[in-house]
Each structure stands twice: as structure tokens, then as C-alpha cells.
Design an enzyme around this catalytic site. Structure first.
Site, PDB file in Angstrom:
ATOM      1  N   GLU A  38       0.861  -1.183   0.000  1.00 38.64           N
ATOM      2  CA  GLU A  38       0.000   0.000   0.000  1.00 38.64           C
ATOM      3  C   GLU A  38       0.893   1.227   0.000  1.00 38.64           C
ATOM      4  O   GLU A  38       1.682   1.429   0.925  1.00 38.64           O
ATOM      5  CB  GLU A  38      -0.925   0.036   1.217  1.00 38.64           C
ATOM      6  CG  GLU A  38      -1.860   1.246   1.170  1.00 38.64           C
ATOM      7  CD  GLU A  38      -2.723   1.424   2.409  1.00 38.64           C
ATOM      8  OE1 GLU A  38      -3.590   2.316   2.379  1.00 38.64           O
ATOM      9  OE2 GLU A  38      -2.530   0.701   3.399  1.00 38.64           O
TER      10      GLU A  38
ATOM     11  N   ASP B 229       4.804   4.983   3.981  1.00 42.53           N
ATOM     12  CA  ASP B 229       4.467   6.390   4.205  1.00 42.53           C
ATOM     13  C   ASP B 229       5.714   7.043   4.780  1.00 42.53           C
ATOM     14  O   ASP B 229       6.557   6.355   5.370  1.00 42.53           O
ATOM     15  CB  ASP B 229       3.289   6.535   5.179  1.00 42.53           C
ATOM     16  CG  ASP B 229       2.548   7.852   4.991  1.00 42.53           C
ATOM     17  OD1 ASP B 229       3.127   8.906   5.333  1.00 42.53           O
ATOM     18  OD2 ASP B 229       1.406   7.844   4.510  1.00 42.53           O
TER      19      ASP B 229
ATOM     20  N   ASP C  10      -3.312  12.067  -1.709  1.00 41.62           N
ATOM     21  CA  ASP C  10      -3.487  13.499  -1.939  1.00 41.62           C
ATOM     22  C   ASP C  10      -3.776  13.689  -3.428  1.00 41.62           C
ATOM     23  O   ASP C  10      -2.979  13.284  -4.272  1.00 41.62           O
ATOM     24  CB  ASP C  10      -2.198  14.233  -1.557  1.00 41.62           C
ATOM     25  CG  ASP C  10      -2.348  15.751  -1.615  1.00 41.62           C
ATOM     26  OD1 ASP C  10      -3.217  16.242  -2.352  1.00 41.62           O
ATOM     27  OD2 ASP C  10      -1.559  16.436  -0.938  1.00 41.62           O
TER      28      ASP C  10
ATOM     29  N   ASP D 201     -11.845   9.547  -3.154  1.00 33.12           N
ATOM     30  CA  ASP D 201     -13.084  10.311  -3.098  1.00 33.12           C
ATOM     31  C   ASP D 201     -13.079  11.420  -4.131  1.00 33.12           C
ATOM     32  O   ASP D 201     -14.109  12.039  -4.395  1.00 33.12           O
ATOM     33  CB  ASP D 201     -13.243  10.944  -1.715  1.00 33.12           C
ATOM     34  CG  ASP D 201     -12.126  11.953  -1.442  1.00 33.12           C
ATOM     35  OD1 ASP D 201     -10.957  11.523  -1.393  1.00 33.12           O
ATOM     36  OD2 ASP D 201     -12.411  13.162  -1.305  1.00 33.12           O
TER      37      ASP D 201
END
Length: 218
Positions: free
Chosen positions: A47, A72, A121, A157
Site C-alpha cells: 500500500e 508512508d 493526496d 473520493d
């Protein structure tokens, strides 16, 4: 930096399920994650931009026969997923602190079986197009570390990012491309696996449809 973040950084620095700058194996695991970290031959799911690691841990719960790595740069975020994995005694979860731009320093050619990009982002400004995690330069990176036929997924989204990614993939004539602009009202919702991040729950509560697409690496 607040005391809470400093405390989380200190905890993460001691975690065996987190690989970060300063660790002995940092930068030494490319092509060797199965041998040196997981100590098995199971498939690896990555991921990118994992944030709190909720999706990484959620998938690891469902598929104990696979290995999962969340990446991350922010250690305070990784602390959450790392803690959940420790509390649940999950040995098929790892986290890597690095910039996505440097991902090829940490994974060997075709070492990864599958990639998830969850709510990145969207970088809406035109000048930031090249920084989107589905920009061509990143897609090229993924194609080098993912095995041929491996799947890359995107959940977002943001309609702009979804449409941009779809356009890029169609221009590249991506293999096995499937997509929907409303995942939970489509016949593709099984791909969500019932895993919801904190942000995703918020978006759904606000009535924002979740967009999803996937394609196969050649």
C-alpha cells in the site's frame, strides 16, 4: 513537534514491524523482503501512501496467507497501523518509512504482487500533476516492482484524480482496466473487501461517492 508525535516516533523506532532510516536493513531489502523480513515465500501486497495503515492491517486480517507492507514518510501516522499489528500479533504486516519517489530503492524488480493506492493526496493544482501517485512516472515505477499480471488498485473520493487516472490509463491502453465512479453502488464493490479507512467513513457519511479502478501490469 508536539510531545505526542515525539512519543510515537520513539515507539516506532523500536518496532520490528517498521523499517525506517537509521535501521540496519533500511535500503537493504530490495528483492529480499521475503527472505530477510517475512521469512516466507508468500505474495507481497504493497500500500503506497498508507497513512495510518488501516487498509494495510485490514487486508492482512483477511488474508493471513499474504504479506502486507504499508509505505508512508510520516512515522506518527505509521504508529497507528504498527500498533494494531503488534496488539493483534500479526506477523504478516510491515511498514516502511520512505518517500514514494524512492520506492525502487526498497523493492526489487517484480518483487511485489499487488499495489493499493488508497485516498492519496489528489494534488488538484495543474503544477502538481507530476506529483500525483497515478502520474505516468509513478505508474512506470509500479510496473517495474510489480510482477507481470499483478494488479494495481486506486480508491479515491476525488473525482478529478479519478478522471485523470482513468484518462492516463486509457491512453496507455492499460490491461484489465475496470472502474466505477460509485464503488458502493456498483457491481465492483466486492473489491472494497469491507475495509473502510477513517477518511472513507467520513466521505461516505457526507454522501461523497467513492471512486475505484484497477488495472494489470504488463
Amino acid at each position: 513537534m508536539g510531545r505526542s508525535k515525539l512519543a510515537k516516533f520513539a515507539v516506532v523506532a523500536e518496532r520490528e514491524n517498521v523499517v525506517q532510516p537509521g535501521d540496519e536493513l533500511y535500503g537493504q531489502l530490495a528483492g529480499k523482503w521475503r527472505d530477510l523480513h517475512f521469512e516466507n515465500d508468500n505474495p507481497i501486497v504493497l500500500e503506497v501512501g498508507c497513512g495510518r495503515g488501516e487498509y494495510t492491517v485490514g487486508m492482512a486480517r483477511l488474508f493471513p496467507e499474504k504479506n502486507f507492507i504499508g509505505t508512508d514518510i510520516k512515522g506518527a501516522r505509521i504508529w497507528k497501523g504498527s500498533t494494531m499489528a503488534v496488539e493483534e500479533e500479526m506477523d504478516n504486516v510491515a511498514f516502511l518509512r520512505t518517500y514514494i519517489e524512492r520506492i525502487e530503492e526498497h523493492f526489487g524488480q517484480h518483487e511485489i504482487d499487488e499495489i493499493w493506492i488508497t485516498f492519496p493526496d489528489p494534488r488538484p493544482r495543474d503544477r502538481d500533476i507530476k506529483r500525483r501517485l497515478t502520474a505516468p512516472k509513478f505508474l512506470d515505477m509500479y510496473s517495474r516492482i510489480v510482477k507481470p499480471g499483478g494488479i494495481v488498485h486506486l480508491k479515491t473520493d476525488n473525482l478529478g484524480l479519478y478522471e485523470y487516472t482513468l484518462e492516463v490509463l486509457q491512453e496507455r491502453k492499460a490491461d484489465g482496466l475496470i472502474h466505477t465512479s460509485d464503488l458502493y453502488n456498483s457491481d465492483l464493490q466486492e473489491h472494497a473487501m469491507g475495509i473502510y479507512t477513517t477518511y472513507e467513513k467520513r466521505y461516505l457519511a457526507e454522501g461523497i461517492p467513492i471512486k475505484y479502478l484497477q488495472f494489470r501490469v504488463r
